[in-house]
Design an enzyme around this catalytic site. Structure first.
Site, PDB file in Angstrom:
ATOM      1  N   ASP A  15      -4.310 149.930  42.579  1.00 13.19           N
ATOM      2  CA  ASP A  15      -3.227 149.478  43.449  1.00 13.19           C
ATOM      3  C   ASP A  15      -1.971 149.201  42.636  1.00 13.19           C
ATOM      4  O   ASP A  15      -2.003 148.440  41.666  1.00 13.19           O
ATOM      5  CB  ASP A  15      -3.656 148.226  44.211  1.00 13.19           C
ATOM      6  CG  ASP A  15      -4.781 148.513  45.192  1.00 13.19           C
ATOM      7  OD1 ASP A  15      -4.545 149.271  46.137  1.00 13.19           O
ATOM      8  OD2 ASP A  15      -5.889 147.996  44.983  1.00 13.19           O
ATOM      9  N   ASP A  48       0.379 147.711  36.737  1.00 15.19           N
ATOM     10  CA  ASP A  48       1.638 147.209  37.291  1.00 15.19           C
ATOM     11  C   ASP A  48       1.766 145.703  37.142  1.00 15.19           C
ATOM     12  O   ASP A  48       2.738 145.124  37.620  1.00 15.19           O
ATOM     13  CB  ASP A  48       1.759 147.603  38.765  1.00 15.19           C
ATOM     14  CG  ASP A  48       0.795 146.838  39.659  1.00 15.19           C
ATOM     15  OD1 ASP A  48      -0.385 146.690  39.264  1.00 15.19           O
ATOM     16  OD2 ASP A  48       1.204 146.393  40.758  1.00 15.19           O
ATOM     17  N   ASP A  71      -4.970 151.035  36.552  1.00 15.52           N
ATOM     18  CA  ASP A  71      -5.201 150.246  37.749  1.00 15.52           C
ATOM     19  C   ASP A  71      -4.999 151.133  38.974  1.00 15.52           C
ATOM     20  O   ASP A  71      -4.278 152.136  38.925  1.00 15.52           O
ATOM     21  CB  ASP A  71      -4.242 149.060  37.773  1.00 15.52           C
ATOM     22  CG  ASP A  71      -4.590 148.052  38.843  1.00 15.52           C
ATOM     23  OD1 ASP A  71      -5.788 147.838  39.092  1.00 15.52           O
ATOM     24  OD2 ASP A  71      -3.664 147.479  39.434  1.00 15.52           O
ATOM     25  N   LYS A  97     -10.405 141.610  35.216  1.00 11.04           N
ATOM     26  CA  LYS A  97      -9.142 141.422  34.507  1.00 11.04           C
ATOM     27  C   LYS A  97      -8.547 140.051  34.820  1.00 11.04           C
ATOM     28  O   LYS A  97      -8.637 139.604  35.961  1.00 11.04           O
ATOM     29  CB  LYS A  97      -8.140 142.505  34.937  1.00 11.04           C
ATOM     30  CG  LYS A  97      -8.552 143.916  34.624  1.00 11.04           C
ATOM     31  CD  LYS A  97      -7.547 144.922  35.167  1.00 11.04           C
ATOM     32  CE  LYS A  97      -7.461 144.876  36.688  1.00 11.04           C
ATOM     33  NZ  LYS A  97      -6.487 145.825  37.254  1.00 11.04           N
TER      34      LYS A  97
END
Length: 264
Positions: free
Chosen positions: A14, A208, A12, A183
């Site tokens: 961010d 995250d 990912d 996602k």
């Protein structure tokens, strides 16, 4: 255990590589190591606003050199899905350049006249007129697609409504639920793997978020790594009925271990 030289990395953007447009310490070294070792990788975002070129420029400003070909967005995954489902089709789009560019790239006609699909993406300029048009087209038989289910997003001024929130509005009025591409739909992971020519059993998903990154990785048959440099803390994983393969403080903890990143 997978052969040491065969890992593919999906990660990912961010919370993993950047946090509020500031590079996560060590992210540049990690990407440099992947390139030096010839390890395939792809950077992900559920945000459909920006093109690959836009996102490359954003990452460069943060100190990260990621080629356009190594960036995968929910807009690109949506375009790939529609190309497979209905080649040469048409769509009414509520979204920005990342989405319209991706759909033009597969030869789609963007129209508000009897489109095959209504495609809802992220935008900072949702208008009542555009949403009303989308509602009427869905009521008229257009198939309803949304790039991602994220209900809210951050901004310097505070929380912003995102694609999932607007999709819920349209669904409430029409009674038609959208099909979400991004996602945690594993479709997004699989489309990226096809673009890379790689396989899930040799792939690591780094994210995250448990509810999107880890879940989509697990459902795609990948090993997963949760980093604590974004929205998750050390207790986050315990609140879910599934677990990542490994939890680390940040991507910097993987430097020097890209061939053997997982517990033995």
């Amino acid at each position: 255990m997978t052969e040491l030289s065969s890992w593919t990395y999906l990660m990912d953007m961010d919370g993993v590589l950047v946090h509020e447009n500031v590079m996560v310490p060590g992210a540049d070294e990690f990407l440099a190591e992947l390139r030096e070792q010839g390890m395939p990788f792809m950077v992900f975002t559920n945000n459909s606003i920006y093109t690959q070129r836009d996102l490359r420029a954003r990452l460069l400003r943060s100190g990260l050199d990621v080629p356009e070909s190594a960036i995968w967005t929910s807009a690109l995954a949506t375009a790939r899905f529609l190309e497979n489902q209905r080649p040469g089709g048409s769509a009414y789009v509520v979204g920005e350049s990342g989405l319209t560019t991706a759909l033009h790239g597969i030869g789609y006609v963007l129209t508000d006249s009897d489109p095959d699909y209504v495609v809802l993406g992220e935008t900072r300029t949702y208008s009542f007129e555009a949403i009303t048009k989308a509602i009427r087209l869905v009521e008229g038989g257009a198939r309803f697609i949304a790039t991602n289910p994220d209900e809210k997003g951050p901004s310097p001024q505070g929380t912003l409504p995102a694609t999932g929130a607007v999709a819920a509005l349209i669904e409430r009025v029409t009674g038609c639920a959208p099909y979400y591409i991004g996602k945690p739909n594993p479709l997004m992971m699989r489309s990226a793997l096809r673009a890379l020519g790689e396989h899930s059993e040799n792939t690591l998903m780094i994210g995250d978020r448990m509810d999107t990154d880890v879940r989509s990785g697990l459902e795609s048959g990948m090993q997963t790594i949760l980093v604590l440099s974004g929205i998750s803390d050390k207790n986050t994983a315990e609140r879910f009925p599934y677990r990542p393969t490994k939890v680390v403080d940040s991507i910097a903890d993987l430097i020097g271990h890209i061939h053997d990143p997982l517990p033995v």
